[in-house]
Design a protein around this motif. Sequence first.
Motif, PDB file in Angstrom:
ATOM      1  N   THR A 137      -5.732   5.316  -4.400  1.00 10.10           N
ATOM      2  CA  THR A 137      -4.637   4.809  -3.578  1.00 10.10           C
ATOM      3  C   THR A 137      -3.579   5.898  -3.454  1.00 10.10           C
ATOM      4  OG1 THR A 137      -5.055   2.552  -4.310  1.00 10.10           O
ATOM      5  CG2 THR A 137      -2.904   2.995  -3.318  1.00 10.10           C
ATOM      6  N   SER A 167       0.972   2.795   1.666  1.00 12.63           N
ATOM      7  CA  SER A 167      -0.132   3.099   0.761  1.00 12.63           C
ATOM      8  C   SER A 167      -1.406   3.112   1.583  1.00 12.63           C
ATOM      9  CB  SER A 167      -0.268   2.032  -0.332  1.00 12.63           C
ATOM     10  OG  SER A 167       0.820   2.081  -1.206  1.00 12.63           O
ATOM     11  N   ARG A 178       0.032   7.017  -2.105  1.00 14.74           N
ATOM     12  CA  ARG A 178       1.320   6.405  -1.774  1.00 14.74           C
ATOM     13  C   ARG A 178       2.238   7.440  -1.139  1.00 14.74           C
ATOM     14  NH1 ARG A 178       1.311   2.982  -7.157  1.00 14.74           N
ATOM     15  NH2 ARG A 178       0.156   1.199  -6.359  1.00 14.74           N
ATOM     16  N   ASN A 228      -0.620   6.826  -9.642  1.00 23.29           N
ATOM     17  CA  ASN A 228      -1.782   6.902  -8.761  1.00 23.29           C
ATOM     18  C   ASN A 228      -2.912   6.022  -9.269  1.00 23.29           C
ATOM     19  OD1 ASN A 228      -0.928   9.166  -6.914  1.00 23.29           O
ATOM     20  ND2 ASN A 228      -0.707  10.162  -8.896  1.00 23.29           N
TER      21      ASN A 228
END
Length: 129
Positions: free
Chosen positions: A98, A3, A100, A82
């Motif tokens: 963030t 992440s 991922r 998200n």
Amino acid sequence: MQSRHVSVVVRTAPERVYAFAAQPGNLRRWAAGLAQADVQERGEDLVLQSPMGEVTVRFVPHNDFGVLDHAVTLPSGTTVNNPLRVVAHPDGSEVIFTVRQIELTDEEFDRDCRLVAEDLDRLRAILEG
């Protein structure tokens, strides 16, 4: 799975940033990595033409906390959650996304992080313009 937090400072009030970013009709203006055409609303879901193909997006309900988390269902059927926040910052607001690494190579993940940074820069330019 990695992440990475990608953020931008926007020199305007968090309430204004949130109000703009939360409007589905504005996604095409700033979130090119997600929306490449007008957004279709189907109940609580948004259907978007993205660089990945047609995706379905569901945002959390409007709130007073600056939370814009959203689940994106990819053409493969995988759903990616998200985290997206608008928080107060001494210079106005900070928008934090963030990213991922799901179903992505390291190179694709780096590319996605760059695209998110470009989207956030576009959001900043619109709101500061």
